[in-house]
Design a protein around this motif. Structure first.
Motif, PDB file in Angstrom:
ATOM      1  N   VAL A  80       0.849  -1.182   0.000  1.00 24.40           N
ATOM      2  CA  VAL A  80       0.000   0.000   0.000  1.00 24.40           C
ATOM      3  C   VAL A  80       0.889   1.239   0.000  1.00 24.40           C
ATOM      4  N   GLU A  81       0.682   2.098  -0.992  1.00 27.30           N
ATOM      5  CA  GLU A  81       1.482   3.309  -1.100  1.00 27.30           C
ATOM      6  C   GLU A  81       0.728   4.552  -0.668  1.00 27.30           C
ATOM      7  N   ARG A  82      -0.601   4.505  -0.744  1.00 27.79           N
ATOM      8  CA  ARG A  82      -1.360   5.698  -0.407  1.00 27.79           C
ATOM      9  C   ARG A  82      -2.690   5.305   0.215  1.00 27.79           C
ATOM     10  N   ILE A  83      -3.084   6.056   1.218  1.00 27.69           N
ATOM     11  CA  ILE A  83      -4.392   5.884   1.847  1.00 27.69           C
ATOM     12  C   ILE A  83      -5.164   7.186   1.659  1.00 27.69           C
ATOM     13  N   SER A  84      -6.321   7.103   1.011  1.00 26.42           N
ATOM     14  CA  SER A  84      -7.186   8.262   0.842  1.00 26.42           C
ATOM     15  C   SER A  84      -8.322   8.150   1.846  1.00 26.42           C
ATOM     16  N   VAL A  85      -8.177   8.869   2.951  1.00 29.09           N
ATOM     17  CA  VAL A  85      -9.187   8.814   4.002  1.00 29.09           C
ATOM     18  C   VAL A  85     -10.512   9.377   3.508  1.00 29.09           C
ATOM     19  N   ALA A  86     -10.445  10.429   2.711  1.00 26.11           N
ATOM     20  CA  ALA A  86     -11.672  11.058   2.231  1.00 26.11           C
ATOM     21  C   ALA A  86     -12.471  10.120   1.329  1.00 26.11           C
ATOM     22  N   ASP A  87     -11.769   9.367   0.479  1.00 25.25           N
ATOM     23  CA  ASP A  87     -12.443   8.457  -0.457  1.00 25.25           C
ATOM     24  C   ASP A  87     -12.616   7.055   0.111  1.00 25.25           C
ATOM     25  N   LYS A  88     -11.986   6.796   1.244  1.00 26.05           N
ATOM     26  CA  LYS A  88     -11.971   5.450   1.843  1.00 26.05           C
ATOM     27  C   LYS A  88     -11.472   4.409   0.833  1.00 26.05           C
ATOM     28  N   ARG A  89     -10.279   4.681   0.324  1.00 25.32           N
ATOM     29  CA  ARG A  89      -9.630   3.777  -0.628  1.00 25.32           C
ATOM     30  C   ARG A  89      -8.135   3.730  -0.325  1.00 25.32           C
ATOM     31  N   VAL A  90      -7.513   2.616  -0.694  1.00 22.65           N
ATOM     32  CA  VAL A  90      -6.056   2.496  -0.612  1.00 22.65           C
ATOM     33  C   VAL A  90      -5.516   2.170  -1.994  1.00 22.65           C
ATOM     34  N   SER A  91      -4.333   2.685  -2.279  1.00 24.22           N
ATOM     35  CA  SER A  91      -3.652   2.416  -3.542  1.00 24.22           C
ATOM     36  C   SER A  91      -2.607   1.341  -3.305  1.00 24.22           C
ATOM     37  N   VAL A  92      -2.702   0.253  -4.089  1.00 22.92           N
ATOM     38  CA  VAL A  92      -1.840  -0.916  -3.909  1.00 22.92           C
ATOM     39  C   VAL A  92      -0.965  -1.101  -5.142  1.00 22.92           C
ATOM     40  N   VAL A  93       0.310  -1.368  -4.908  1.00 25.19           N
ATOM     41  CA  VAL A  93       1.245  -1.667  -5.993  1.00 25.19           C
ATOM     42  C   VAL A  93       1.698  -3.107  -5.835  1.00 25.19           C
ATOM     43  N   SER A  94       1.500  -3.909  -6.868  1.00 17.96           N
ATOM     44  CA  SER A  94       1.898  -5.313  -6.835  1.00 17.96           C
ATOM     45  C   SER A  94       3.382  -5.459  -7.128  1.00 17.96           C
ATOM     46  N   ALA A  95       3.885  -6.673  -6.978  1.00 15.60           N
ATOM     47  CA  ALA A  95       5.317  -6.925  -7.171  1.00 15.60           C
ATOM     48  C   ALA A  95       5.767  -6.596  -8.587  1.00 15.60           C
ATOM     49  N   ASP A  96       4.885  -6.712  -9.583  1.00 17.42           N
ATOM     50  CA  ASP A  96       5.258  -6.423 -10.972  1.00 17.42           C
ATOM     51  C   ASP A  96       5.028  -4.961 -11.350  1.00 17.42           C
ATOM     52  N   GLY A  97       4.710  -4.130 -10.341  1.00 15.42           N
ATOM     53  CA  GLY A  97       4.553  -2.706 -10.585  1.00 15.42           C
ATOM     54  C   GLY A  97       3.153  -2.264 -10.964  1.00 15.42           C
ATOM     55  N   GLN A  98       2.219  -3.198 -11.076  1.00 14.63           N
ATOM     56  CA  GLN A  98       0.843  -2.842 -11.408  1.00 14.63           C
ATOM     57  C   GLN A  98       0.178  -2.145 -10.223  1.00 14.63           C
ATOM     58  N   GLN A  99      -0.611  -1.121 -10.517  1.00 15.07           N
ATOM     59  CA  GLN A  99      -1.291  -0.361  -9.479  1.00 15.07           C
ATOM     60  C   GLN A  99      -2.796  -0.561  -9.572  1.00 15.07           C
ATOM     61  N   HIS A 100      -3.416  -0.649  -8.420  1.00 17.81           N
ATOM     62  CA  HIS A 100      -4.880  -0.676  -8.371  1.00 17.81           C
ATOM     63  C   HIS A 100      -5.312  -0.157  -7.014  1.00 17.81           C
ATOM     64  N   SER A 101      -6.583   0.129  -6.880  1.00 15.63           N
ATOM     65  CA  SER A 101      -7.073   0.645  -5.609  1.00 15.63           C
ATOM     66  C   SER A 101      -8.165  -0.255  -5.064  1.00 15.63           C
ATOM     67  N   LEU A 102      -8.284  -0.257  -3.744  1.00 22.15           N
ATOM     68  CA  LEU A 102      -9.301  -1.050  -3.052  1.00 22.15           C
ATOM     69  C   LEU A 102     -10.084  -0.128  -2.136  1.00 22.15           C
ATOM     70  N   ALA A 103     -11.397  -0.319  -2.127  1.00 30.70           N
ATOM     71  CA  ALA A 103     -12.257   0.461  -1.254  1.00 30.70           C
ATOM     72  C   ALA A 103     -12.402  -0.233   0.094  1.00 30.70           C
ATOM     73  N   TYR A 104     -12.693   0.553   1.109  1.00 34.26           N
ATOM     74  CA  TYR A 104     -12.936  -0.031   2.425  1.00 34.26           C
ATOM     75  C   TYR A 104     -14.069   0.707   3.127  1.00 34.26           C
ATOM     76  N   ASP A 105     -14.723  -0.017   4.011  1.00 38.43           N
ATOM     77  CA  ASP A 105     -15.655   0.606   4.946  1.00 38.43           C
ATOM     78  C   ASP A 105     -14.954   0.869   6.276  1.00 38.43           C
ATOM     79  N   ARG A 106     -14.064  -0.046   6.642  1.00 35.39           N
ATOM     80  CA  ARG A 106     -13.209   0.134   7.816  1.00 35.39           C
ATOM     81  C   ARG A 106     -11.801  -0.327   7.440  1.00 35.39           C
TER      82      ARG A 106
END
Length: 401
Positions: A80-106
């Motif tokens: 996880v490289e970034r946490i967006s508290v306002a959007d309730k999402r985290v930015s994830v970078v995989s081992a091959d450099g691919q980026q994606h985001s995941l939403a959370y409620d908690r």
């Protein structure tokens, strides 16, 4: 749509957080389709970080996937490289450099800490025992030295840092070096610290035993002057002293994961987030924090948790409980951990085990070593991957009867 709980980090706090959260869902009769728990970390393993000073560091990891499967926690590999508290999402970078985001409620942040590396010239040439990869690199370096002719520099290791880690590294080294360099090798281990006493944070009671162990093992100290440069020949202190050493190990303290600063501006000197009694971040009410990234009170006497395995385990259990209880409307728990113990490995001398914040010595020498061995090989490992035992291990109140 199901509620989504994310746990960032698979150290002791993260794994125990997953156990604690899964236990809440099980007790409430909630299925994974209603509340989904996902743990995110670079590797599906728990690194046994308190053991990195020992020999064979490549074996100091425990696989997590069977355990997570048993408690029905999903796993996502990445950092996880970034946490967006306002959007309730985290930015994830995989081992091959691919980026994606995941939403959370908690969210439960348990991203731990890293070795503090100040801007000391040449520090990049020093070794450490911060993680498995670092400890394995050090071990390989010592093996390479063993193939070289014996010289005072080859046989000398400078350990920078006179705290808990520096002490355990230094006292383990004489045995490790003799095993690699030969039983008759003239080994020299020097502990260097800017403080005037060894183990400044351990207090007065353990200090005479540490001094006795150092004398017994031939470990030297250079105290009261910080290291200002590291080079291929060793280290130089502020006082101008140069200590010739073929190996320099940096053990100069820890700093919380930088993700903590993305949650709140209220950080302590170690970079930890100031949390409420239930480990919630006041500025980000959907986020809970546990382990080395949390500045949390352990009791009503104003004592704060340390960056230690014993605090991370229990704090993780509480954090896991609270992050799962909150979206279900179940009252959260106040984190409390009044019992505190310290066990310092002192190599072939043995170990010391103390209890209480004033560190009353209970066991020393061989008895202390037996306790340390039990802690390192049994107590800090997570349960077998069967659901009943795993959920029981997530109980934050178990330690209090």
């Amino acid at each position: 749509m199901s509620q989504k709980i994310l746990i960032v980090g698979a150290g002791f706090a993260g794994v125990c957080g997953a156990l604690g959260a899964a236990r809440v869902l099980d007790g409430a009769g909630v299925t994974a389709s209603d509340v989904e728990i996902t743990l995110i970390s670079p590797k599906p393993e728990l690194q046994i970080r308190p053991r990195m000073y020992e020999a064979e560091p490549q074996n100091m990891a425990a696989p997590l996937l069977p355990l997570l499967d048993a408690i029905r926690v999903k796993y996502v590999e990445g950092s996880v490289e970034r946490i967006s508290v306002a959007d309730k999402r985290v930015s994830v970078v995989s081992a091959d450099g691919q980026q994606h985001s995941l939403a959370y409620d908690r969210l439960l942040l348990t991203s731990g800490s890293k070795l503090s590396r100040p801007p000391v010239p040449g520090l990049e040439g020093a070794f450490s025992v911060d993680h498995i990869e670092d400890a394995v690199e050090l071990d390989a370096h010592l093996d390479r030295l063993a193939t070289q002719p014996a010289t005072p520099a080859r046989n000398t290791v400078a350990v920078v840092g006179c705290g808990f880690t520096g002490i355990e590294v230094a006292t383990e080294l004489p045995k490790r070096l003799r095993e690699k360099f030969g039983a008759d090798a003239r080994i020299r281990v020097v502990v260097i610290g800017s403080q005037d006493e060894i183990g400044p944070d351990l207090g007065a009671n353990p200090r005479p035993y540490i001094a006795e162990a150092f004398e017994s093992l031939g470990v030297e100290t250079v105290l009261g002057s910080r290291v200002v440069a590291v080079d291929a020949q060793g280290v130089r202190t502020m006082s101008g002293q140069h200590i010739e050493a073929g190996t320099v190990i940096w053990a100069g303290g820890m700093h919380a994961s930088p993700l903590a600063a993305q949650l709140s501006p209220n950080l302590d000197s170690l970079g930890r987030v100031e949390v409420a009694a239930n480990l919630r971040v006041p500025e980000a009410p959907h986020v809970f924090v546990a382990g080395d990234v949390a500045r949390a009170l352990t009791d009503d006497a104003g004592r704060y948790a340390l960056m230690s395995c014993q605090h991370a385990v229990v704090m993780g259990q509480f954090g896991g409980y609270d992050v799962a209880a909150d979206p279900l409307g179940i009252p959260t728990l106040t984190y409390r951990q009044p019992f505190y113990a310290t066990c310092v490995d002192l190599g072939e001398w043995g170990a010391i085990y103390s209890e209480g914040w004033d560190r009353q010595i209970k066991l020393t020498h061989d008895e202390g070593k037996a306790r340390k061995r039990m802690i390192n090989t049994k107590w800090i490992y997570r349960p077998a991957p069967n659901r009943a035992d795993a959920l029981a291990a997530g109980n934050p109140l178990a330690s209090f009867g």
